[in-house]
Write a protein that holds these residues in place. Structure first.
Motif, PDB file in Angstrom:
ATOM      1  N   SER A   1       0.817  -1.221   0.000  1.00 46.51           N
ATOM      2  CA  SER A   1       0.000   0.000   0.000  1.00 46.51           C
ATOM      3  C   SER A   1       0.843   1.261   0.000  1.00 46.51           C
ATOM      4  CB  SER A   1      -0.901   0.006   1.235  1.00 46.51           C
ATOM      5  OG  SER A   1      -0.109  -0.075   2.403  1.00 46.51           O
ATOM      6  N   ASN A   2       2.080   1.176   0.520  1.00 49.91           N
ATOM      7  CA  ASN A   2       2.820   2.421   0.757  1.00 49.91           C
ATOM      8  C   ASN A   2       3.571   2.933  -0.464  1.00 49.91           C
ATOM      9  OD1 ASN A   2       4.585   0.259   0.940  1.00 49.91           O
ATOM     10  ND2 ASN A   2       5.926   1.265   2.397  1.00 49.91           N
TER      11      ASN A   2
ATOM     12  N   LYS B   1      -2.175  -8.974  -8.224  1.00 52.11           N
ATOM     13  CA  LYS B   1      -3.316  -8.851  -7.301  1.00 52.11           C
ATOM     14  C   LYS B   1      -3.405  -7.367  -6.935  1.00 52.11           C
ATOM     15  CE  LYS B   1      -5.564  -9.416  -3.184  1.00 52.11           C
ATOM     16  NZ  LYS B   1      -5.347  -8.085  -2.642  1.00 52.11           N
TER      17      LYS B   1
ATOM     18  N   HIS C   1      -4.156  -3.950  -4.986  1.00 50.93           N
ATOM     19  CA  HIS C   1      -4.179  -3.660  -3.543  1.00 50.93           C
ATOM     20  C   HIS C   1      -5.512  -3.021  -3.182  1.00 50.93           C
ATOM     21  CE1 HIS C   1      -3.109  -2.556   0.465  1.00 50.93           C
ATOM     22  NE2 HIS C   1      -1.927  -3.127   0.330  1.00 50.93           N
ATOM     23  N   PRO C   2      -6.219  -3.575  -2.164  1.00 48.27           N
ATOM     24  CA  PRO C   2      -7.549  -3.051  -1.860  1.00 48.27           C
ATOM     25  C   PRO C   2      -7.550  -1.616  -1.338  1.00 48.27           C
ATOM     26  CG  PRO C   2      -6.899  -4.762  -0.290  1.00 48.27           C
ATOM     27  CD  PRO C   2      -5.866  -4.742  -1.351  1.00 48.27           C
TER      28      PRO C   2
ATOM     29  N   PHE D   1      -8.600 -12.313   1.530  1.00 49.12           N
ATOM     30  CA  PHE D   1      -7.369 -13.068   1.320  1.00 49.12           C
ATOM     31  C   PHE D   1      -7.564 -14.185   0.287  1.00 49.12           C
ATOM     32  CE2 PHE D   1      -5.511 -12.153   5.818  1.00 49.12           C
ATOM     33  CZ  PHE D   1      -5.207 -10.867   5.402  1.00 49.12           C
TER      34      PHE D   1
ATOM     35  N   PHE E   1       6.187 -10.610  -3.580  1.00 47.76           N
ATOM     36  CA  PHE E   1       5.314  -9.959  -2.593  1.00 47.76           C
ATOM     37  C   PHE E   1       6.063  -8.799  -1.947  1.00 47.76           C
ATOM     38  CE2 PHE E   1       4.325  -9.320   1.854  1.00 47.76           C
ATOM     39  CZ  PHE E   1       2.941  -9.244   1.897  1.00 47.76           C
ATOM     40  N   THR E   2       5.412  -7.662  -1.812  1.00 51.65           N
ATOM     41  CA  THR E   2       5.941  -6.572  -0.992  1.00 51.65           C
ATOM     42  C   THR E   2       4.853  -6.199  -0.015  1.00 51.65           C
ATOM     43  OG1 THR E   2       7.059  -5.736  -2.943  1.00 51.65           O
ATOM     44  CG2 THR E   2       7.045  -4.305  -1.027  1.00 51.65           C
ATOM     45  N   GLY E   3       5.158  -6.250   1.276  1.00 53.04           N
ATOM     46  CA  GLY E   3       4.130  -5.927   2.251  1.00 53.04           C
ATOM     47  C   GLY E   3       4.559  -6.315   3.647  1.00 53.04           C
ATOM     48  N   SER E   4       3.557  -6.559   4.490  1.00 52.68           N
ATOM     49  CA  SER E   4       3.819  -6.800   5.909  1.00 52.68           C
ATOM     50  C   SER E   4       4.446  -8.179   6.133  1.00 52.68           C
ATOM     51  CB  SER E   4       2.499  -6.733   6.674  1.00 52.68           C
ATOM     52  OG  SER E   4       1.646  -7.750   6.190  1.00 52.68           O
TER      53      SER E   4
ATOM     54  N   GLY F   1       1.695 -10.871   6.245  1.00 50.78           N
ATOM     55  CA  GLY F   1       1.216 -11.247   4.909  1.00 50.78           C
ATOM     56  C   GLY F   1       2.251 -12.078   4.168  1.00 50.78           C
TER      57      GLY F   1
ATOM     58  N   SER G   1       2.683 -15.579   5.614  1.00 45.20           N
ATOM     59  CA  SER G   1       1.526 -16.450   5.404  1.00 45.20           C
ATOM     60  C   SER G   1       1.518 -16.946   3.951  1.00 45.20           C
ATOM     61  CB  SER G   1       0.261 -15.711   5.828  1.00 45.20           C
ATOM     62  OG  SER G   1      -0.675 -15.693   4.842  1.00 45.20           O
TER      63      SER G   1
ATOM     64  N   MET H   1       9.644  -7.760   3.158  1.00 44.26           N
ATOM     65  CA  MET H   1       8.787  -7.323   4.261  1.00 44.26           C
ATOM     66  C   MET H   1       9.449  -6.144   4.968  1.00 44.26           C
ATOM     67  SD  MET H   1       7.734 -11.227   5.168  1.00 44.26           S
ATOM     68  CE  MET H   1       9.363 -11.885   4.951  1.00 44.26           C
TER      69      MET H   1
ATOM     70  N   CYS I   1       9.558   0.936   4.220  1.00 46.55           N
ATOM     71  CA  CYS I   1      10.177  -0.273   4.779  1.00 46.55           C
ATOM     72  C   CYS I   1      11.584   0.032   5.292  1.00 46.55           C
ATOM     73  CB  CYS I   1      10.222  -1.370   3.734  1.00 46.55           C
ATOM     74  SG  CYS I   1      10.960  -0.812   2.197  1.00 46.55           S
TER      75      CYS I   1
ATOM     76  N   GLU J   1       8.585  -4.415  13.488  1.00 45.25           N
ATOM     77  CA  GLU J   1       8.416  -3.139  12.788  1.00 45.25           C
ATOM     78  C   GLU J   1       7.180  -2.407  13.315  1.00 45.25           C
ATOM     79  OE1 GLU J   1       6.658  -3.351   8.840  1.00 45.25           O
ATOM     80  OE2 GLU J   1       8.024  -1.827   8.088  1.00 45.25           O
TER      81      GLU J   1
ATOM     82  N   HIS K   1      18.287  -4.541  -2.251  1.00 50.08           N
ATOM     83  CA  HIS K   1      17.153  -4.208  -1.391  1.00 50.08           C
ATOM     84  C   HIS K   1      16.506  -5.514  -0.964  1.00 50.08           C
ATOM     85  CE1 HIS K   1      14.207  -1.689   0.454  1.00 50.08           C
ATOM     86  NE2 HIS K   1      13.227  -2.269  -0.173  1.00 50.08           N
TER      87      HIS K   1
HETATM   88  P1  NAP Z   1       0.071  -6.002   3.463  1.00 49.16           P
HETATM   89  O1  NAP Z   1      -1.077  -5.653   4.324  1.00 49.16           O
HETATM   90  O2  NAP Z   1       0.859  -7.198   3.825  1.00 49.16           O
HETATM   91  O3  NAP Z   1      -0.521  -6.124   1.980  1.00 49.16           O
HETATM   92  C1  NAP Z   1       0.243  -6.413   0.810  1.00 49.16           C
HETATM   93  C2  NAP Z   1      -0.609  -7.236  -0.176  1.00 49.16           C
HETATM   94  O4  NAP Z   1      -0.631  -8.594   0.246  1.00 49.16           O
HETATM   95  C3  NAP Z   1      -2.050  -6.815  -0.278  1.00 49.16           C
HETATM   96  O5  NAP Z   1      -2.520  -7.007  -1.587  1.00 49.16           O
HETATM   97  C4  NAP Z   1      -2.718  -7.760   0.682  1.00 49.16           C
HETATM   98  O6  NAP Z   1      -4.077  -7.938   0.357  1.00 49.16           O
HETATM   99  C5  NAP Z   1      -1.959  -9.042   0.464  1.00 49.16           C
HETATM  100  N1  NAP Z   1      -1.990  -9.904   1.642  1.00 49.16           N
HETATM  101  C6  NAP Z   1      -1.540  -9.592   2.887  1.00 49.16           C
HETATM  102  N2  NAP Z   1      -1.684 -10.632   3.723  1.00 49.16           N
HETATM  103  C7  NAP Z   1      -2.236 -11.636   2.992  1.00 49.16           C
HETATM  104  C8  NAP Z   1      -2.641 -12.973   3.289  1.00 49.16           C
HETATM  105  N3  NAP Z   1      -2.489 -13.501   4.504  1.00 49.16           N
HETATM  106  N4  NAP Z   1      -3.199 -13.713   2.313  1.00 49.16           N
HETATM  107  C9  NAP Z   1      -3.360 -13.198   1.080  1.00 49.16           C
HETATM  108  N5  NAP Z   1      -3.011 -11.936   0.731  1.00 49.16           N
HETATM  109  C10 NAP Z   1      -2.457 -11.171   1.670  1.00 49.16           C
HETATM  110  O7  NAP Z   1       1.138  -4.804   3.399  1.00 49.16           O
HETATM  111  P2  NAP Z   1       0.831  -3.243   3.208  1.00 49.16           P
HETATM  112  O8  NAP Z   1       0.200  -2.686   4.424  1.00 49.16           O
HETATM  113  O9  NAP Z   1       0.157  -3.029   1.931  1.00 49.16           O
HETATM  114  O10 NAP Z   1       2.300  -2.618   3.077  1.00 49.16           O
HETATM  115  C11 NAP Z   1       3.025  -2.130   4.185  1.00 49.16           C
HETATM  116  C12 NAP Z   1       4.143  -3.087   4.545  1.00 49.16           C
HETATM  117  O11 NAP Z   1       4.957  -3.330   3.411  1.00 49.16           O
HETATM  118  C13 NAP Z   1       5.104  -2.564   5.615  1.00 49.16           C
HETATM  119  O12 NAP Z   1       5.380  -3.594   6.530  1.00 49.16           O
HETATM  120  C14 NAP Z   1       6.363  -2.202   4.833  1.00 49.16           C
HETATM  121  O13 NAP Z   1       7.542  -2.242   5.578  1.00 49.16           O
HETATM  122  C15 NAP Z   1       6.322  -3.245   3.764  1.00 49.16           C
HETATM  123  N6  NAP Z   1       7.098  -2.845   2.588  1.00 49.16           N
HETATM  124  C16 NAP Z   1       8.250  -3.509   2.304  1.00 49.16           C
HETATM  125  C17 NAP Z   1       9.030  -3.106   1.232  1.00 49.16           C
HETATM  126  C18 NAP Z   1      10.304  -3.813   0.894  1.00 49.16           C
HETATM  127  O14 NAP Z   1      10.801  -3.606  -0.186  1.00 49.16           O
HETATM  128  N7  NAP Z   1      10.854  -4.623   1.751  1.00 49.16           N
HETATM  129  C19 NAP Z   1       8.622  -2.026   0.426  1.00 49.16           C
HETATM  130  C20 NAP Z   1       7.422  -1.388   0.742  1.00 49.16           C
HETATM  131  C21 NAP Z   1       6.677  -1.825   1.824  1.00 49.16           C
HETATM  132  P3  NAP Z   1      -5.191  -7.530   1.457  1.00 49.16           P
HETATM  133  O15 NAP Z   1      -4.991  -6.107   1.775  1.00 49.16           O
HETATM  134  O16 NAP Z   1      -6.461  -7.904   0.777  1.00 49.16           O
HETATM  135  O17 NAP Z   1      -4.888  -8.309   2.656  1.00 49.16           O
END
Ligand code: NAP
Length: 526
Positions: free
Chosen positions: A157-158, A183, A185-186, A221, A238-241, A244, A247, A265, A301, A392, A465
């Motif tokens: 999302s960020n 996929k 992002h919602p 999900f 995948f980039t995200g939490s 997530g 899982s 992550m 991140c 984090e 990275h």
């Molecule tokens: P997020 O909530 O994990 O969502 C990322 C994507 O994954 C969304 O499309 C989400 O869909 C999906 N998702 C998450 N959990 C899932 C699950 N259990 N099953 C299926 N799909 C799942 O992350 P965010 O809030 O968008 O992004 C913020 C995070 O990203 C922070 O922790 C940040 O540090 C990290 N980040 C890391 C980097 C890097 O390069 N390392 C760069 C940017 C951001 P839903 O919303 O539908 O769950």
């Protein structure tokens, strides 16, 4: 271009049932239209089309792929103002940020076009037959990297653009020759549709099959899990939490045929400030650090979430400066209610850990998702004893860890889990004496930063990275920069085939760099 609220599946607009709507995080306004939730049938069609592209090697021509990446950058630039307008509504991020991120996104696409044209990523290695070799003859052996197959991309999302539908994951997967199913992002479905349509049109512009790209929208999900479980998917980016990423990683490893998940992550990106640097530049470091923590409302991140200092006569003025620069003013609006609530919760939980003191929590401002920064502190012993302090806090917060000797600073470094980055502020004399600290950090991070701050990631050939678990699921790879393409390739060796049956770049007359019988050789067009 109006936003229809559809999936984009293999060149077609596909509508469906759903209730997903974007919400403006500044005003709370609910935005039109409603977006559908991808069904298992939608997933099947998208993956099936991608698999056909892969099986028919329909994207095997590197020139075509380079054109595709450039066409995508052009298409995105052409609708830049629409993306910015919708993006600001969906995320609360300012105009300059959207425009800057679009520049980075298009730069990434063009960078991968040049990587594809250069061709070195294929790493062709040839060992010609030695029919007379004793005691056994050697067959003709030719290896090169080939596309792994359809890739599922999950953006964060960020970074709605640079780590989104057309971000580095899609660019590097396409560059490798892999079709992408993204996929949406919602939190920013409208931006996903606009950018997804630009990618869909780019595929059409260069005459590649439509299955090269699909966008599936949805808020449950089930969409992501259905995609990962689909047997036609060969890798996941995948980039995200952490929750997530891990899982999805578990799910992929539980498949009958496991597949790699390249999950990027979060981490706490520790900053170490050594005493001579603190004495000489304490105020300047405090101001720079506050700027780095506040940047993007702390939603990076690479946000520095832990600061390790040696307690001496200079630390009181440093803390004072940091508190003022960080916490006196509201920081801004967070991306959505979930992240906003998650931040407040995470700061409350960290504040309640053993030995943690809150130095300041800044004012939040009037926006629905507005926040203030948080500055906390803890003694090194409590920090080392409690791994939960390394989680984090996604937002503008940082935890000062106070040490009383250089040995204690090393102990903190030794206790760190895997990180994307670590930063050291030191004088050159000081750093020359501290190779042990650098050795400890080098082992735990993907990028080491000297006398600077970790936010702001350059996109180039030398960027790394990614870092050891749990910052990513595999520290051997990067999601940013030219080397990201390696994630979506695998080596295949061709033994004994006649020239005409070999892949183009392994044939005798092929142009470019190849390693032949132990020596690199370059072949021109003549
Ligand atoms: P997020 O909530 O994990 O969502 C990322 C994507 O994954 C969304 O499309 C989400 O869909 C999906 N998702 C998450 N959990 C899932 C699950 N259990 N099953 C299926 N799909 C799942 O992350 P965010 O809030 O968008 O992004 C913020 C995070 O990203 C922070 O922790 C940040 O540090 C990290 N980040 C890391 C980097 C890097 O390069 N390392 C760069 C940017 C951001 P839903 O919303 O539908 O769950």
């Amino acid at each position: 271009m109006s936003i229809q609220g559809v999936h984009l599946i293999s060149g077609e607009d596909v509508s469906g049932q759903g209730s997903l709507r974007a919400i403006n995080p500044s005003s709370g306004e609910i935005l039109e239209p409603i977006f559908p939730e991808a069904s298992s049938e939608n997933i099947d069609v998208a993956v099936g089309a991608a698999l056909s592209v892969h099986e028919e090697r329909a994207a095997a021509d590197p020139q075509k792929r380079a054109q595709l990446l450039e066409a995508a950058a052009e298409r995105i630039d052409a609708i830049g103002s629409e993306i910015t307008e919708r993006g600001m509504q969906e995320t609360g991020l300012p105009q300059a940020r959207f425009e800057g991120e679009r520049g980075r996104t298009c730069h990434q696409l063009r960078l991968f076009a040049s990587v594809v044209r250069e061709g070195l990523f294929q790493n062709p290695i040839i060992e010609t037959a030695l029919a007379q070799r004793q005691p056994l003859p050697r067959p003709d052996l030719r290896t090169r990297m080939q596309a792994i197959g359809p890739v599922a991309v999950f953006g964060a999302s960020n970074f709605p653009l640079a780590f989104g539908i057309a971000g580095g994951d899609t660019a590097s997967a396409w560059a490798a020759g892999c079709p992408v199913i993204a996929k949406g992002h919602p939190a920013h479905p409208g931006v996903c549709e606009l950018v997804g349509r630009a990618l869909q049109e780019a595929v059409r512009d260069v005459g590649l099959p439509a299955g090269m790209f699909s966008l599936l929208q949805g808020e449950s999900f089930d969409v992501g899990t259905g995609l990962i479980k689909h047997p036609g998917i060969r890798a996941v980016a995948f980039t995200g939490s952490r929750a997530g990423g891990l899982s999805l990683w578990r799910l992929a490893n539980g498949r009958e045929v496991p597949i790699p998940v390249f999950a990027e992550m979060g981490s706490t990106n520790p900053v170490f400030i050594l005493p001579a640097a603190m004495q000489q530049r304490g105020q300047q470091i405090a101001e720079g650090l506050a700027g780095s923590v506040r940047l993007g409302v702390g939603q990076f991140c690479t946000c520095p979430g832990v600061v390790v200092i040696l307690s001496d006569e200079n630390t009181a003025s440093f803390k004072d400066e940091l508190r003022q620069s960080l916490c006196d003013e509201p920081v801004g609006t967070m991306l959505h209610k979930g992240i906003h609530g998650g931040y407040e919760n995470a700061v409350d939980q960290l504040s309640a850990r053993n030995g943690v003191k809150v130095i300041a929590r800044g004012p939040a401002g009037d926006d629905v998702c507005g926040v203030g920064a948080s500055l906390l502190q803890v003694d090194f012993k409590n920090f080392i004893a409690d791994p939960a302090m390394q989680g984090e806090v996604f937002g503008p917060a940082t935890l000062l860890v106070e040490c009383h000797s250089l040995e204690e600073i090393n102990d903190v470094a030794r206790a760190l889990e895997g990180q994307l980055t670590a930063t050291v502020h030191a004088t050159e004399d000081e750093i020359a004496e501290l190779s042990s600290l650098l050795h400890l950090l080098e082992d735990r991070v993907g990028r080491l930063v000297f006398n600077d701050f970790p936010t702001g990631v350059e996109v180039g050939e030398s960027m790394q990275h990614g870092g050891p678990w749990p910052a990513t699921t595999d520290s051997r790879w990067t999601s940013v920069g030219a080397a990201a393409i390696q994630r979506f390739l695998r080596p295949v060796c061709w033994q004994g085939f006649p020239d005409g049956a070999l892949p183009e770049e392994l044939r005798s007359g092929a142009v470019g760099m190849r390693r032949i019988d132990g020596a690199w050789q370059e072949f021109g067009n003549s």
